[in-house]
Design a protein around this motif. Structure first.
Motif, PDB file in Angstrom:
ATOM      1  N   ARG A  28      -7.213 -50.293  30.726  1.00 54.61           N
ATOM      2  CA  ARG A  28      -6.017 -51.125  30.530  1.00 54.61           C
ATOM      3  C   ARG A  28      -4.779 -50.283  30.227  1.00 54.61           C
ATOM      4  N   VAL A  29      -4.953 -49.125  29.603  1.00 52.28           N
ATOM      5  CA  VAL A  29      -3.811 -48.229  29.365  1.00 52.28           C
ATOM      6  C   VAL A  29      -3.190 -47.834  30.710  1.00 52.28           C
ATOM      7  N   ILE A  30      -4.027 -47.494  31.676  1.00 49.95           N
ATOM      8  CA  ILE A  30      -3.517 -47.110  33.000  1.00 49.95           C
ATOM      9  C   ILE A  30      -2.838 -48.300  33.677  1.00 49.95           C
ATOM     10  N   GLU A  31      -3.425 -49.459  33.573  1.00 49.95           N
ATOM     11  CA  GLU A  31      -2.815 -50.650  34.183  1.00 49.95           C
ATOM     12  C   GLU A  31      -1.470 -50.976  33.536  1.00 49.95           C
ATOM     13  N   ARG A  32      -1.388 -50.843  32.210  1.00 49.03           N
ATOM     14  CA  ARG A  32      -0.105 -51.085  31.521  1.00 49.03           C
ATOM     15  C   ARG A  32       0.914 -49.989  31.859  1.00 49.03           C
ATOM     16  N   TYR A  33       0.438 -48.777  32.046  1.00 46.69           N
ATOM     17  CA  TYR A  33       1.300 -47.651  32.424  1.00 46.69           C
ATOM     18  C   TYR A  33       2.019 -47.966  33.740  1.00 46.69           C
ATOM     19  N   TYR A  34       1.258 -48.392  34.741  1.00 47.72           N
ATOM     20  CA  TYR A  34       1.879 -48.715  36.029  1.00 47.72           C
ATOM     21  C   TYR A  34       2.716 -49.983  35.965  1.00 47.72           C
ATOM     22  N   ALA A  35       2.338 -50.930  35.139  1.00 44.15           N
ATOM     23  CA  ALA A  35       3.160 -52.137  34.968  1.00 44.15           C
ATOM     24  C   ALA A  35       4.509 -51.761  34.356  1.00 44.15           C
ATOM     25  N   ALA A  36       4.496 -50.826  33.400  1.00 44.58           N
ATOM     26  CA  ALA A  36       5.753 -50.371  32.784  1.00 44.58           C
ATOM     27  C   ALA A  36       6.626 -49.658  33.817  1.00 44.58           C
ATOM     28  N   ILE A  37       6.017 -48.824  34.638  1.00 44.48           N
ATOM     29  CA  ILE A  37       6.773 -48.130  35.689  1.00 44.48           C
ATOM     30  C   ILE A  37       7.373 -49.148  36.658  1.00 44.48           C
ATOM     31  N   GLU A  38       6.591 -50.137  37.038  1.00 47.96           N
ATOM     32  CA  GLU A  38       7.056 -51.143  37.994  1.00 47.96           C
ATOM     33  C   GLU A  38       8.263 -51.904  37.462  1.00 47.96           C
ATOM     34  N   ARG A  39       8.281 -52.176  36.162  1.00 48.79           N
ATOM     35  CA  ARG A  39       9.426 -52.924  35.613  1.00 48.79           C
ATOM     36  C   ARG A  39      10.555 -52.008  35.141  1.00 48.79           C
ATOM     37  N   GLY A  40      10.418 -50.699  35.365  1.00 56.10           N
ATOM     38  CA  GLY A  40      11.471 -49.762  35.009  1.00 56.10           C
ATOM     39  C   GLY A  40      11.493 -49.397  33.533  1.00 56.10           C
ATOM     40  N   ASP A  41      10.420 -49.671  32.819  1.00 51.98           N
ATOM     41  CA  ASP A  41      10.330 -49.341  31.399  1.00 51.98           C
ATOM     42  C   ASP A  41       9.680 -47.953  31.266  1.00 51.98           C
ATOM     43  N   PHE A  42      10.468 -46.940  31.596  1.00 53.10           N
ATOM     44  CA  PHE A  42       9.941 -45.576  31.623  1.00 53.10           C
ATOM     45  C   PHE A  42       9.648 -45.029  30.233  1.00 53.10           C
ATOM     46  N   ALA A  43      10.322 -45.542  29.214  1.00 55.04           N
ATOM     47  CA  ALA A  43      10.049 -45.084  27.843  1.00 55.04           C
ATOM     48  C   ALA A  43       8.629 -45.475  27.433  1.00 55.04           C
ATOM     49  N   THR A  44       8.231 -46.706  27.741  1.00 53.71           N
ATOM     50  CA  THR A  44       6.871 -47.141  27.429  1.00 53.71           C
ATOM     51  C   THR A  44       5.861 -46.350  28.243  1.00 53.71           C
ATOM     52  N   ALA A  45       6.133 -46.166  29.520  1.00 59.52           N
ATOM     53  CA  ALA A  45       5.222 -45.395  30.369  1.00 59.52           C
ATOM     54  C   ALA A  45       5.073 -43.972  29.839  1.00 59.52           C
ATOM     55  N   TYR A  46       6.165 -43.366  29.466  1.00 58.36           N
ATOM     56  CA  TYR A  46       6.155 -41.986  28.960  1.00 58.36           C
ATOM     57  C   TYR A  46       5.311 -41.874  27.688  1.00 58.36           C
ATOM     58  N   ARG A  47       5.446 -42.851  26.807  1.00 59.50           N
ATOM     59  CA  ARG A  47       4.681 -42.828  25.551  1.00 59.50           C
ATOM     60  C   ARG A  47       3.198 -43.100  25.762  1.00 59.50           C
ATOM     61  N   SER A  48       2.797 -43.483  26.975  1.00 60.82           N
ATOM     62  CA  SER A  48       1.383 -43.657  27.283  1.00 60.82           C
ATOM     63  C   SER A  48       0.658 -42.313  27.341  1.00 60.82           C
ATOM     64  N   TRP A  49       1.425 -41.250  27.470  1.00 65.71           N
ATOM     65  CA  TRP A  49       0.859 -39.906  27.520  1.00 65.71           C
ATOM     66  C   TRP A  49       0.627 -39.387  26.105  1.00 65.71           C
ATOM     67  N   ASP A  50      -0.387 -38.553  25.954  1.00 65.87           N
ATOM     68  CA  ASP A  50      -0.653 -37.905  24.662  1.00 65.87           C
ATOM     69  C   ASP A  50       0.610 -37.218  24.153  1.00 65.87           C
ATOM     70  N   GLY A  51       0.726 -37.127  22.838  1.00 66.59           N
ATOM     71  CA  GLY A  51       1.862 -36.427  22.234  1.00 66.59           C
ATOM     72  C   GLY A  51       3.185 -37.109  22.493  1.00 66.59           C
ATOM     73  N   GLU A  52       3.172 -38.464  22.533  1.00 72.02           N
ATOM     74  CA  GLU A  52       4.409 -39.227  22.782  1.00 72.02           C
ATOM     75  C   GLU A  52       5.083 -38.798  24.083  1.00 72.02           C
ATOM     76  N   GLY A  53       4.293 -38.426  25.072  1.00 73.79           N
ATOM     77  CA  GLY A  53       4.829 -38.064  26.381  1.00 73.79           C
ATOM     78  C   GLY A  53       4.683 -36.607  26.743  1.00 73.79           C
ATOM     79  N   GLN A  54       4.450 -35.750  25.760  1.00 76.40           N
ATOM     80  CA  GLN A  54       4.385 -34.302  26.008  1.00 76.40           C
ATOM     81  C   GLN A  54       3.295 -33.919  27.008  1.00 76.40           C
TER      82      GLN A  54
END
Length: 143
Positions: A28-54
């Motif tokens: 579900r993390v991956i599915e939410r990641y792509y849903a965030a990208i699709e809606r242009g919410d790149f901040a949420t997508a970025y924070r899906s990565w370890d280390g708050e995006g790092q």
């Protein structure tokens, strides 16, 4: 007396919701990641990565810019596969098929997997680290 009991209930802290640590939660993390990208919410997508995006290997501006030519994207996830379990660490791989349409109309298709990571609860790690986060992606273009 009833008023005091009611006030005590209202003032009591809400019980913490348990963190879903199942492989399905990683999916579900991956599915939410792509849903965030699709809606242009790149901040949420970025924070899906370890280390708050790092773990994405990019700064936020670079990450966002990477999607500048993407009009739409969607993901189809497969069954998660348990990965390594190290000292207080858990890993799972989520196979994916990614479909994208660029702003110029060109279509893209990628296949691969995302590796997700979390820290085991009870180790003293903050709750945010016990949730699944993306650790790395291995995607290849399909022609």
């Amino acid at each position: 007396m009833r008023v005091l009991a009611l006030l005590a209930l209202i003032a009591a802290p809400a019980a913490a919701q348990p963190v879903d640590t199942s492989p399905a939660a990683a999916r579900r993390v991956i599915e939410r990641y792509y849903a965030a990208i699709e809606r242009g919410d790149f901040a949420t997508a970025y924070r899906s990565w370890d280390g708050e995006g790092q773990a994405s290997g990019k700064r936020f501006a670079q990450f966002r810019q990477g999607f500048a030519t993407t009009a739409h994207s969607r993901v189809v996830t497969g069954t998660p596969v348990d990965g390594d379990a190290g000292m207080s660490q858990r890993w799972v791989d989520v196979p994916v098929e990614v479909y994208a349409v660029l702003k110029n109309g060109r279509r893209q298709h990628f296949r691969g997997r995302y590796t997700l990571h979390r820290v085991v609860e009870g180790t003293g790690a903050p709750a945010s680290q016990t949730r699944w986060h993306i650790a790395k992606a291995r995607l290849a273009a399909i022609r």
